[in-house]
Design an enzyme around this catalytic site. Sequence first.
Site: not given
Length: 486
Positions: A75, A150, A174
């Site tokens: 990420k 997210s 997330s």
Amino acid sequence: MREIIAPLSKMLADKEISSVELTQKYISAIENDNKKYNAYVSTTFDKALENAKTADEMIAKGESTALTGIPMTLKDNICSDGDLTTCASKILTGFRPYYDATVWSKLKAQGAVMLGKTNMDEFAMGSTSETSVYGAPLNPRNVNHVTGGSSGGGAAAVCANLAPYALGSDTGGSVRQPASFCGIVGLKPTYGAVSRYGLIAYGSSLDQIGVMANSVKDTAVVFDTISGVDPHDQTSVDFDFGNICESLDGVDVKGLKIGIAKEYFEGINPEIKEAIDSAVKFFEDNGAEIIDISLPVLQQALPVYYIIACAEASSNLGRYDGIRYGYRPDNFNDVEEMILKTRTEGFGDEVKRRIMLGTYVLSSGYYDAYYKKACLLRENLIADFDEIFNTCDVLIAPTAPNTAFPLNYKGASPVDMYLSDIATVPINITGVPAISVPIKNDSNELPIGMQIIGKKFSEKTIMQTAYFYEKNADIQVKDFEGGVVL
Ligand code: GLN
């Protein structure tokens, strides 16, 4: 759901393909398909090919392990030496850390191959990934819908076979929620099970790095590699999980005590309730004992989360002043104006909203009424979860009260979006582990995820339970065609 990592590893060991060739396949797939999904925000293909060459040497010398030569992604908030790491924020434009996050150093030591950084909500604040400065990633199951957030880019990359697995971060859902929206597996480990060194902080008492993959086994093998104590992270814990991946086969659920809290089902989409009910029935039919429990404190989880997460974020994000990292405006008269302009122009609206909320709940006069009260309520939640796990081995709940939102869905107010985190945030508040597995599609062919939650450090139990379901239940979420399928 299909296992990808072990079959790829076998192909590499049998010399059917080299890691360099495998990596090239992923690079071509990303070059072809990333524009469809906007999953990657930066790529590290040169580094990936170097990693792959090292992996091929390890394989030739007989030094390979389960993840050697297998590509993956991080990420955009997980640091790797010299690579862009921007939290999908303008304020970190051009930021390249000069060290590796522990998770990446561990994987690299095993010969993992890093393809790039994946899209996310700015600073991991959001549930759709639409606050990204790079624009939203799109859900490969239906590109008119969000990936969730997210860690939406990682979920899209894994779902569309543009990476065998992805590391994300989970502060309030997330990893699990985008996994559920994209029909893949997502694990949020126990707080402290995986080092956070090199993860750019959002809410430090809630943040954990987690794994997204196509199957429970793939998730387990990555967790086995990245978990463990780290001298660089004082909150990491020395716990011997054993080899979870190898423990999965042959386990059944006879006598497993599964708790179902009715509060988890209030106000959720009836199709999701029905899907979870039938999954629970499946466990019951296979010998599990279903225990109805009540968790009234669950109602308080959402305000507790948003107070604590915003308070910690307002403090963590204080460091972005234009002096040390990323973006700095061109024109200013003095340092104060430079800092003001950096933060005004560099942060997006949602991040600013949370910094303001966090500053408010920490300010004198409001601290006792909000922040302190939230911390006390957090203790209640922890105590209630502890009590439940005295009688139940696992809890089963939906991952989210809804399936993937249409793009640009805003709800009536920001609170509407916060409400969609109701099922995931209690897990971060209490620090326990949870895994989301796909179980079914809704009537719009969008995946529904089920959360299996356990007590602290019970990753083995929750993954065994999830694996039993994945192997034996009739999962109606199809494997995605496209990307790299070998
Ligand atoms: N959706 C939650 C939030 O906006 C969770 C985010 C996360 O886990 N990073 O805070």
